[in-house]
Design a protein around this motif. Structure first.
Motif, PDB file in Angstrom:
ATOM      1  N   ILE A 100       1.832  11.105  -0.436  1.00 17.51           N
ATOM      2  CA  ILE A 100       0.660  11.578   0.299  1.00 17.51           C
ATOM      3  C   ILE A 100       0.821  11.279   1.789  1.00 17.51           C
ATOM      4  O   ILE A 100       0.612  12.150   2.639  1.00 17.51           O
ATOM      5  CB  ILE A 100      -0.637  10.953  -0.252  1.00 17.51           C
ATOM      6  N   ALA A 101       1.195  10.048   2.106  1.00 15.69           N
ATOM      7  CA  ALA A 101       1.353   9.664   3.516  1.00 15.69           C
ATOM      8  C   ALA A 101       2.439  10.502   4.184  1.00 15.69           C
ATOM      9  O   ALA A 101       2.265  10.961   5.319  1.00 15.69           O
ATOM     10  CB  ALA A 101       1.665   8.176   3.624  1.00 15.69           C
ATOM     11  N   ARG A 102       3.537  10.724   3.500  1.00 18.14           N
ATOM     12  CA  ARG A 102       4.613  11.545   4.070  1.00 18.14           C
ATOM     13  C   ARG A 102       4.155  12.979   4.276  1.00 18.14           C
ATOM     14  O   ARG A 102       4.506  13.614   5.261  1.00 18.14           O
ATOM     15  CB  ARG A 102       5.854  11.499   3.177  1.00 18.14           C
ATOM     16  N   SER A 137       0.828  -1.212   0.000  1.00 17.88           N
ATOM     17  CA  SER A 137       0.000   0.000   0.000  1.00 17.88           C
ATOM     18  C   SER A 137       0.856   1.254   0.000  1.00 17.88           C
ATOM     19  O   SER A 137       0.437   2.294  -0.509  1.00 17.88           O
ATOM     20  CB  SER A 137      -0.953   0.011   1.195  1.00 17.88           C
ATOM     21  N   LEU A 138       2.056   1.185   0.534  1.00 19.94           N
ATOM     22  CA  LEU A 138       2.955   2.343   0.577  1.00 19.94           C
ATOM     23  C   LEU A 138       4.017   2.310  -0.521  1.00 19.94           C
ATOM     24  O   LEU A 138       4.831   3.224  -0.612  1.00 19.94           O
ATOM     25  CB  LEU A 138       3.634   2.414   1.950  1.00 19.94           C
ATOM     26  N   SER A 139       3.994   1.273  -1.368  1.00 16.69           N
ATOM     27  CA  SER A 139       5.042   1.150  -2.382  1.00 16.69           C
ATOM     28  C   SER A 139       4.821   2.049  -3.588  1.00 16.69           C
ATOM     29  O   SER A 139       5.751   2.305  -4.341  1.00 16.69           O
ATOM     30  CB  SER A 139       5.178  -0.311  -2.838  1.00 16.69           C
ATOM     31  N   ASP A 140       3.610   2.545  -3.770  1.00 15.03           N
ATOM     32  CA  ASP A 140       3.355   3.457  -4.876  1.00 15.03           C
ATOM     33  C   ASP A 140       3.917   4.832  -4.523  1.00 15.03           C
ATOM     34  O   ASP A 140       3.657   5.341  -3.422  1.00 15.03           O
ATOM     35  CB  ASP A 140       1.845   3.556  -5.131  1.00 15.03           C
ATOM     36  N   PRO A 141       4.670   5.464  -5.412  1.00 19.14           N
ATOM     37  CA  PRO A 141       5.274   6.761  -5.098  1.00 19.14           C
ATOM     38  C   PRO A 141       4.255   7.833  -4.704  1.00 19.14           C
ATOM     39  O   PRO A 141       4.522   8.637  -3.804  1.00 19.14           O
ATOM     40  CB  PRO A 141       6.001   7.156  -6.387  1.00 19.14           C
ATOM     41  N   THR A 142       3.097   7.845  -5.343  1.00 22.03           N
ATOM     42  CA  THR A 142       2.087   8.854  -5.009  1.00 22.03           C
ATOM     43  C   THR A 142       1.506   8.605  -3.631  1.00 22.03           C
ATOM     44  O   THR A 142       1.374   9.541  -2.825  1.00 22.03           O
ATOM     45  CB  THR A 142       0.970   8.873  -6.070  1.00 22.03           C
ATOM     46  N   CYS A 183      -7.530   4.660  -1.701  1.00 22.81           N
ATOM     47  CA  CYS A 183      -6.779   3.434  -1.418  1.00 22.81           C
ATOM     48  C   CYS A 183      -6.229   3.462   0.001  1.00 22.81           C
ATOM     49  O   CYS A 183      -6.381   2.495   0.752  1.00 22.81           O
ATOM     50  CB  CYS A 183      -5.644   3.275  -2.429  1.00 22.81           C
ATOM     51  N   LEU A 184      -5.606   4.562   0.382  1.00 20.74           N
ATOM     52  CA  LEU A 184      -5.045   4.673   1.732  1.00 20.74           C
ATOM     53  C   LEU A 184      -6.135   4.624   2.792  1.00 20.74           C
ATOM     54  O   LEU A 184      -5.944   4.059   3.868  1.00 20.74           O
ATOM     55  CB  LEU A 184      -4.229   5.960   1.855  1.00 20.74           C
ATOM     56  N   ARG A 185      -7.279   5.200   2.481  1.00 18.64           N
ATOM     57  CA  ARG A 185      -8.410   5.162   3.419  1.00 18.64           C
ATOM     58  C   ARG A 185      -8.947   3.736   3.533  1.00 18.64           C
ATOM     59  O   ARG A 185      -9.242   3.260   4.633  1.00 18.64           O
ATOM     60  CB  ARG A 185      -9.502   6.130   2.958  1.00 18.64           C
ATOM     61  N   ASP A 186      -9.059   3.036   2.394  1.00 20.98           N
ATOM     62  CA  ASP A 186      -9.522   1.646   2.416  1.00 20.98           C
ATOM     63  C   ASP A 186      -8.590   0.761   3.221  1.00 20.98           C
ATOM     64  O   ASP A 186      -9.025  -0.208   3.856  1.00 20.98           O
ATOM     65  CB  ASP A 186      -9.667   1.092   0.992  1.00 20.98           C
ATOM     66  N   CYS A 187      -7.300   1.079   3.202  1.00 25.50           N
ATOM     67  CA  CYS A 187      -6.304   0.329   3.984  1.00 25.50           C
ATOM     68  C   CYS A 187      -6.288   0.773   5.441  1.00 25.50           C
ATOM     69  O   CYS A 187      -5.505   0.256   6.238  1.00 25.50           O
ATOM     70  CB  CYS A 187      -4.910   0.522   3.387  1.00 25.50           C
ATOM     71  N   ARG A 188      -7.100   1.765   5.768  1.00 29.75           N
ATOM     72  CA  ARG A 188      -7.191   2.348   7.107  1.00 29.75           C
ATOM     73  C   ARG A 188      -5.879   2.964   7.581  1.00 29.75           C
ATOM     74  O   ARG A 188      -5.553   2.960   8.766  1.00 29.75           O
ATOM     75  CB  ARG A 188      -7.714   1.322   8.112  1.00 29.75           C
ATOM     76  N   THR A 228      16.403  -4.874  -9.212  1.00 34.66           N
ATOM     77  CA  THR A 228      14.969  -5.112  -9.331  1.00 34.66           C
ATOM     78  C   THR A 228      14.146  -3.898  -8.931  1.00 34.66           C
ATOM     79  O   THR A 228      13.233  -3.496  -9.636  1.00 34.66           O
ATOM     80  CB  THR A 228      14.553  -6.313  -8.457  1.00 34.66           C
ATOM     81  N   TYR A 229      14.448  -3.297  -7.782  1.00 36.86           N
ATOM     82  CA  TYR A 229      13.634  -2.212  -7.250  1.00 36.86           C
ATOM     83  C   TYR A 229      14.360  -0.880  -7.182  1.00 36.86           C
ATOM     84  O   TYR A 229      13.798   0.099  -6.710  1.00 36.86           O
ATOM     85  CB  TYR A 229      13.130  -2.568  -5.847  1.00 36.86           C
ATOM     86  N   GLY A 230      15.582  -0.830  -7.633  1.00 36.04           N
ATOM     87  CA  GLY A 230      16.390   0.364  -7.489  1.00 36.04           C
ATOM     88  C   GLY A 230      15.876   1.567  -8.247  1.00 36.04           C
ATOM     89  O   GLY A 230      15.058   1.465  -9.162  1.00 36.04           O
ATOM     90  N   THR A 231      16.393   2.698  -7.849  1.00 36.83           N
ATOM     91  CA  THR A 231      15.993   3.962  -8.449  1.00 36.83           C
ATOM     92  C   THR A 231      17.126   4.615  -9.212  1.00 36.83           C
ATOM     93  O   THR A 231      16.973   5.727  -9.697  1.00 36.83           O
ATOM     94  CB  THR A 231      15.525   4.947  -7.356  1.00 36.83           C
ATOM     95  N   ASP A 232      18.266   3.948  -9.310  1.00 40.05           N
ATOM     96  CA  ASP A 232      19.424   4.537  -9.967  1.00 40.05           C
ATOM     97  C   ASP A 232      19.210   4.539 -11.471  1.00 40.05           C
ATOM     98  O   ASP A 232      19.476   3.561 -12.150  1.00 40.05           O
ATOM     99  CB  ASP A 232      20.699   3.768  -9.596  1.00 40.05           C
TER     100      ASP A 232
END
Length: 128
Positions: A34-36, A25-30, A65-70, A113-117
């Motif tokens: 928002i959470a930050r 739920s927190l892996s999406d950049p948007t 989505c964040l609300r649905d995840c509480r 796999t998950y890097g941002t470089d």
């Protein structure tokens, strides 16, 4: 989430399902942005669209989505809704993530796999 020895057992997968869903739920950049942002206090959709430079529809869908995840709550006030983090433990999670990122240096950013470089091109890209 209790840590047990690694296993491919289905019960272990079931045990980890909640943690997997939380991190997903927190892996999406948007959603993470928002959470930050909400870690600093309440915000309306208009505040988030301005701060993040995103369309209202995008922000609203990620808020849902964040609300649905509480992970967040909405407090209606007149025609506006003020969003906030639902759990103060998220602040601890963000702090722990920053500590871990600092401790590992660029290791996560360089992960194939998950890097941002994105600064270096692969051999395949340079031969095109």
């Amino acid at each position: 989430m209790s840590m047990k020895s690694p296993s491919t057992d289905e019960s272990v997968r079931d045990e980890l399902a909640g943690a997997v869903a939380l991190f997903h739920s927190l892996s999406d950049p948007t959603r993470l942005a928002i959470a930050r942002h909400l870690a600093h206090g309440e915000a309306r959709v208009v505040d988030l669209t301005r701060a993040l430079g995103l369309p209202q529809s995008t922000v609203s869908s990620h808020l849902a989505c964040l609300r649905d995840c509480r992970l967040i709550t909405g407090r209606p006030e007149g025609r506006q809704v003020f969003y906030a983090l639902a759990r103060p433990e998220l602040l601890d999670l963000f702090a722990a993530a920053e500590t871990l990122l600092a401790a590992t240096g660029n290791a996560v950013a360089l992960c194939p796999t998950y890097g941002t470089d994105t600064g270096s091109e692969t051999t395949e890209e340079t031969t095109r």
